[in-house]
Motif scaffolding. Structure first.
Motif, PDB file in Angstrom:
ATOM      1  N   VAL A 183     -17.466 -77.171  53.189  1.00 58.68           N
ATOM      2  CA  VAL A 183     -18.032 -76.105  54.016  1.00 58.68           C
ATOM      3  C   VAL A 183     -17.906 -74.801  53.251  1.00 58.68           C
ATOM      4  O   VAL A 183     -16.871 -74.535  52.625  1.00 58.68           O
ATOM      5  CB  VAL A 183     -17.303 -75.998  55.368  1.00 58.68           C
ATOM      6  CG1 VAL A 183     -17.860 -74.846  56.195  1.00 58.68           C
ATOM      7  CG2 VAL A 183     -17.423 -77.305  56.138  1.00 58.68           C
ATOM      8  N   GLU A 184     -18.948 -73.972  53.293  1.00 63.13           N
ATOM      9  CA  GLU A 184     -18.883 -72.681  52.618  1.00 63.13           C
ATOM     10  C   GLU A 184     -19.316 -71.551  53.542  1.00 63.13           C
ATOM     11  O   GLU A 184     -20.123 -71.742  54.466  1.00 63.13           O
ATOM     12  CB  GLU A 184     -19.728 -72.674  51.346  1.00 63.13           C
ATOM     13  CG  GLU A 184     -21.209 -72.763  51.567  1.00 63.13           C
ATOM     14  CD  GLU A 184     -22.011 -72.690  50.268  1.00 63.13           C
ATOM     15  OE1 GLU A 184     -21.397 -72.869  49.190  1.00 63.13           O
ATOM     16  OE2 GLU A 184     -23.230 -72.454  50.326  1.00 63.13           O
ATOM     17  N   LEU A 185     -18.739 -70.370  53.294  1.00 68.48           N
ATOM     18  CA  LEU A 185     -19.110 -69.139  53.992  1.00 68.48           C
ATOM     19  C   LEU A 185     -20.152 -68.425  53.143  1.00 68.48           C
ATOM     20  O   LEU A 185     -19.957 -68.225  51.944  1.00 68.48           O
ATOM     21  CB  LEU A 185     -17.877 -68.250  54.180  1.00 68.48           C
ATOM     22  CG  LEU A 185     -18.108 -66.889  54.838  1.00 68.48           C
ATOM     23  CD1 LEU A 185     -18.417 -67.047  56.318  1.00 68.48           C
ATOM     24  CD2 LEU A 185     -16.883 -65.990  54.638  1.00 68.48           C
ATOM     25  N   LEU A 186     -21.265 -68.017  53.767  1.00 68.37           N
ATOM     26  CA  LEU A 186     -22.330 -67.374  53.010  1.00 68.37           C
ATOM     27  C   LEU A 186     -21.937 -65.961  52.585  1.00 68.37           C
ATOM     28  O   LEU A 186     -21.136 -65.295  53.251  1.00 68.37           O
ATOM     29  CB  LEU A 186     -23.618 -67.340  53.823  1.00 68.37           C
ATOM     30  CG  LEU A 186     -24.569 -68.529  53.573  1.00 68.37           C
ATOM     31  CD1 LEU A 186     -23.939 -69.822  54.049  1.00 68.37           C
ATOM     32  CD2 LEU A 186     -25.909 -68.298  54.209  1.00 68.37           C
ATOM     33  N   ALA A 187     -22.510 -65.521  51.494  1.00 68.18           N
ATOM     34  CA  ALA A 187     -22.225 -64.201  50.934  1.00 68.18           C
ATOM     35  C   ALA A 187     -22.502 -63.105  51.961  1.00 68.18           C
ATOM     36  O   ALA A 187     -23.489 -63.151  52.700  1.00 68.18           O
ATOM     37  CB  ALA A 187     -23.074 -63.976  49.685  1.00 68.18           C
ATOM     38  N   GLY A 188     -21.600 -62.107  52.009  1.00 63.93           N
ATOM     39  CA  GLY A 188     -21.762 -60.975  52.908  1.00 63.93           C
ATOM     40  C   GLY A 188     -21.276 -61.222  54.325  1.00 63.93           C
ATOM     41  O   GLY A 188     -21.206 -60.287  55.119  1.00 63.93           O
ATOM     42  N   ARG A 189     -20.929 -62.472  54.664  1.00 62.31           N
ATOM     43  CA  ARG A 189     -20.483 -62.807  56.024  1.00 62.31           C
ATOM     44  C   ARG A 189     -18.957 -62.898  56.063  1.00 62.31           C
ATOM     45  O   ARG A 189     -18.280 -62.955  55.035  1.00 62.31           O
ATOM     46  CB  ARG A 189     -21.093 -64.140  56.452  1.00 62.31           C
ATOM     47  CG  ARG A 189     -22.608 -64.192  56.316  1.00 62.31           C
ATOM     48  CD  ARG A 189     -23.290 -63.522  57.469  1.00 62.31           C
ATOM     49  NE  ARG A 189     -24.742 -63.564  57.363  1.00 62.31           N
ATOM     50  CZ  ARG A 189     -25.565 -63.726  58.390  1.00 62.31           C
ATOM     51  NH1 ARG A 189     -25.083 -63.877  59.616  1.00 62.31           N
ATOM     52  NH2 ARG A 189     -26.865 -63.726  58.210  1.00 62.31           N
ATOM     53  N   TYR A 190     -18.405 -62.952  57.282  1.00 66.32           N
ATOM     54  CA  TYR A 190     -16.953 -63.024  57.427  1.00 66.32           C
ATOM     55  C   TYR A 190     -16.603 -63.663  58.769  1.00 66.32           C
ATOM     56  O   TYR A 190     -17.414 -63.697  59.707  1.00 66.32           O
ATOM     57  CB  TYR A 190     -16.320 -61.631  57.346  1.00 66.32           C
ATOM     58  CG  TYR A 190     -17.017 -60.597  58.189  1.00 66.32           C
ATOM     59  CD1 TYR A 190     -16.793 -60.504  59.568  1.00 66.32           C
ATOM     60  CD2 TYR A 190     -17.920 -59.707  57.619  1.00 66.32           C
ATOM     61  CE1 TYR A 190     -17.441 -59.565  60.356  1.00 66.32           C
ATOM     62  CE2 TYR A 190     -18.569 -58.751  58.394  1.00 66.32           C
ATOM     63  CZ  TYR A 190     -18.333 -58.685  59.758  1.00 66.32           C
ATOM     64  OH  TYR A 190     -18.983 -57.767  60.525  1.00 66.32           O
TER      65      TYR A 190
END
Length: 208
Positions: A183-190
Motif C-alpha cells: 500500500v502506498e500514500l500518494l504524493a502531497g497527501r497525508y
C-alpha cells in the motif's frame, strides 16, 4: 528357450523385437535399437511427469491442511496527537510495522511488502484512517493498493468538512510466486491522528 539365429542377409521388420538382433547385431538392426531408445526416453518423461505431479499434490495438501499464508499489520503506535504520515514529494510505500500475524514470513514490515510464495488467489484488505481534530488541516488522503508496481484499488478523501474519516478496501487478487503487493500514500497527501488504526492484511484463499 533358445534364441532365433538371424543371418546378416535377413531383413528384419522395424517392429520386431529380437533379442539376438538387438544385442549381437545392432548395426544391422537400427530400427529396433531406435525403438528401444525411444521407449527409454518416453519412460523417463512419464516418470518425470508423475514425480512433478506428486510434488505439486504434496504442496497443495500442505497448504490446505497446514498453516495458511496470512498476515496482519498496522502502522506504529501514536507518539503524539499531532502526528501525521506525509506529505511527501513522491508516492510513499507504507511500512505497517506493528505486525500481529505473519505466517510463512511472507510480509516484510520494514518495506511494507507482501511477497507471494505460491501461485493462487489472495484476499487483501487495507483501512485508511485520519483524524484532523487537533491539527486544523483539511482531510486530504489517498492510499492505493499496488501489485508489482501497478495500482489496483484506492481510497481517498478530499474535503474541508470532515475532521475524522476512514475508508476500507477489500480485493481478490490472482498472484504468481514472487508477485509483490503493498500500500502506498500518494504524493502531497497525508494521514494524521491515531495511525495504528491504519491496517493492512491478507491471506491465501486457495492455491492455484
Amino acid at each position: 528357450m533358445g534364441l532365433i539365429k538371424v543371418s546378416p542377409s535377413t531383413q528384419l521388420p522395424c517392429e520386431t523385437w529380437d533379442c539376438d538382433c538387438v544385442f549381437k547385431y545392432q548395426k544391422s538392426c537400427c530400427c529396433v535399437a531406435n525403438n528401444m531408445y525411444q521407449l527409454s526416453v518416453d519412460t523417463f518423461e512419464i516418470l518425470t511427469t508423475i514425480w512433478e505431479g506428486l510434488n505439486n499434490l504434496k504442496r497443495d495438501i500442505d497448504v490446505l491442511t497446514g498453516q495458511h499464508t496470512a498476515f496482519a499489520a498496522s502502522m506504529g503506535p501514536l507518539t503524539s496527537p499531532l502526528r501525521c504520515f506525509g506529505p511527501f514529494t513522491r508516492n510513499m510505500p507504507i511500512s505497517y510495522s506493528n505486525v500481529t500475524l505473519n505466517n510463512d514470513r511472507a510480509y516484510n514490515p520494514s518495506l511494507g511488502t507482501f511477497t507471494a510464495y505460491d501461485d493462487g488467489y489472495y484476499i487483501f484488505t487495507f483501512t485508511a484512517y485520519s483524524n484532523l481534530i487537533t491539527t486544523g488541516l483539511r482531510q486530504y488522503f489517498q492510499l492505493q493498493l499496488m501489485k508489482n508496481g501497478e495500482p489496483v484499488v484506492a481510497v481517498w478523501e478530499n474535503n474541508r468538512e470532515d475532521t475524522e474519516d476512514s475508508s476500507t478496501q477489500v480485493v481478490l487478487l490472482p498472484l504468481e510466486r514472487g508477485d509483490q503487493v503493498y500500500v502506498e500514500l500518494l504524493a502531497g497527501r497525508y494521514i494524521c491522528g491515531d495511525l495504528k488504526r491504519n491496517m493492512f492484511s491478507g491471506y491465501l484463499l486457495y492455491p492455484n
